[in-house]
Scaffold this motif. Structure first.
Motif, PDB file in Angstrom:
ATOM      1  N   TYR A  34       0.746  -1.189  -0.045  1.00  0.00           N
ATOM      2  CA  TYR A  34      -0.086   0.149   0.037  1.00  0.00           C
ATOM      3  C   TYR A  34       0.819   1.089   0.016  1.00  0.00           C
ATOM      4  O   TYR A  34       0.679   2.223  -0.759  1.00  0.00           O
ATOM      5  CB  TYR A  34      -0.847   0.022   1.254  1.00  0.00           C
ATOM      6  CG  TYR A  34      -2.101   1.013   1.153  1.00  0.00           C
ATOM      7  CD1 TYR A  34      -2.941   0.985   0.113  1.00  0.00           C
ATOM      8  CD2 TYR A  34      -1.830   2.131   1.656  1.00  0.00           C
ATOM      9  CE1 TYR A  34      -3.893   1.966  -0.073  1.00  0.00           C
ATOM     10  CE2 TYR A  34      -2.828   3.001   1.452  1.00  0.00           C
ATOM     11  CZ  TYR A  34      -3.748   3.213   0.541  1.00  0.00           C
ATOM     12  OH  TYR A  34      -4.855   4.098   0.383  1.00  0.00           O
ATOM     13  N   GLY A  76      -6.193   5.910   3.829  1.00  0.00           N
ATOM     14  CA  GLY A  76      -6.994   5.620   2.753  1.00  0.00           C
ATOM     15  C   GLY A  76      -6.962   3.927   2.524  1.00  0.00           C
ATOM     16  O   GLY A  76      -7.561   3.292   1.612  1.00  0.00           O
ATOM     17  N   VAL A  78      -8.164   1.666   4.682  1.00  0.00           N
ATOM     18  CA  VAL A  78      -9.455   0.845   4.994  1.00  0.00           C
ATOM     19  C   VAL A  78     -10.640   0.980   4.069  1.00  0.00           C
ATOM     20  O   VAL A  78     -10.857  -0.203   3.664  1.00  0.00           O
ATOM     21  CB  VAL A  78     -10.133   1.746   6.193  1.00  0.00           C
ATOM     22  CG1 VAL A  78     -11.376   0.941   6.891  1.00  0.00           C
ATOM     23  CG2 VAL A  78      -9.167   1.359   7.636  1.00  0.00           C
ATOM     24  N   PRO A  79     -10.960   2.205   3.179  1.00  0.00           N
ATOM     25  CA  PRO A  79     -11.689   2.058   2.293  1.00  0.00           C
ATOM     26  C   PRO A  79     -11.119   1.137   1.133  1.00  0.00           C
ATOM     27  O   PRO A  79     -11.884   0.380   0.418  1.00  0.00           O
ATOM     28  CB  PRO A  79     -11.859   3.333   1.645  1.00  0.00           C
ATOM     29  CG  PRO A  79     -11.207   4.256   2.958  1.00  0.00           C
ATOM     30  CD  PRO A  79     -10.362   3.509   3.496  1.00  0.00           C
ATOM     31  N   ASN A  80      -9.877   1.000   0.764  1.00  0.00           N
ATOM     32  CA  ASN A  80      -9.319   0.225  -0.108  1.00  0.00           C
ATOM     33  C   ASN A  80      -9.421  -1.192   0.226  1.00  0.00           C
ATOM     34  O   ASN A  80      -9.811  -2.070  -0.807  1.00  0.00           O
ATOM     35  CB  ASN A  80      -7.867   0.543  -0.585  1.00  0.00           C
ATOM     36  CG  ASN A  80      -7.385   0.230  -1.690  1.00  0.00           C
ATOM     37  OD1 ASN A  80      -8.222   0.158  -2.742  1.00  0.00           O
ATOM     38  ND2 ASN A  80      -6.007   0.162  -2.053  1.00  0.00           N
ATOM     39  N   ALA A  82     -11.880  -2.519   1.960  1.00  0.00           N
ATOM     40  CA  ALA A  82     -13.235  -2.786   1.876  1.00  0.00           C
ATOM     41  C   ALA A  82     -13.666  -2.868   0.422  1.00  0.00           C
ATOM     42  O   ALA A  82     -14.380  -3.703  -0.011  1.00  0.00           O
ATOM     43  CB  ALA A  82     -14.330  -1.597   2.391  1.00  0.00           C
ATOM     44  N   LYS A  83     -12.766  -2.332  -0.508  1.00  0.00           N
ATOM     45  CA  LYS A  83     -13.302  -2.804  -1.935  1.00  0.00           C
ATOM     46  C   LYS A  83     -12.555  -3.990  -2.238  1.00  0.00           C
ATOM     47  O   LYS A  83     -13.111  -4.544  -3.089  1.00  0.00           O
ATOM     48  CB  LYS A  83     -12.825  -1.327  -2.822  1.00  0.00           C
ATOM     49  CG  LYS A  83     -12.605  -1.446  -4.203  1.00  0.00           C
ATOM     50  CD  LYS A  83     -11.914  -0.361  -4.935  1.00  0.00           C
ATOM     51  CE  LYS A  83     -10.413  -0.424  -4.889  1.00  0.00           C
ATOM     52  NZ  LYS A  83      -9.758   0.216  -5.639  1.00  0.00           N
TER      53      LYS A  83
END
Length: 108
Positions: A34, A76, A78-80, A82-83
């Motif tokens: 990441y 960013g 956590v949203p990544n 989740a995706k």
């Protein structure tokens, strides 16, 4: 190690176990890669109106660390996750189930 365990008990892992393994492998891979993806994204946006400019990835990473600290390299995440997690874990499970099915079909 897990393959040997399942061979010993004489069954394949279930879908829930495969989903869990897929999530674990995706999470560990994302934790390692990441920061590089974040630097790449910032370099791509570099020079756009309202965005800082960087001379390269080392300067970009250095500025992130100086301004936001180590946690800034994971901004960013956590949203990544989740995706990405649902898609990769389902792909992992489907691949393994179909591979097992094909192996069993070949044995018949």
């Amino acid at each position: 190690a897990l393959a040997a365990k399942y061979a010993e008990i004489g069954r394949d892992p279930g879908v829930a176990e495969l989903l869990g393994c897929g999530m674990a492998s995706s999470t560990s891979a994302m934790l390692v890669t990441y920061p590089l993806n974040l630097v790449r994204t910032r370099l791509q946006a570099s020079g756009m109106p309202g965005q800082p400019t960087y001379s390269g990835p080392v300067e970009c990473a250095g500025k992130i660390l100086a301004k936001e600290g180590f946690a800034g390299l994971y901004r960013g995440l956590v949203p990544n996750l989740a995706k990405v997690l649902p898609a990769t874990s389902v792909s992992y499970a489907v691949y393994d189930v179909l591979s097992s099915w094909q192996r069993r079909k070949g044995e018949d």
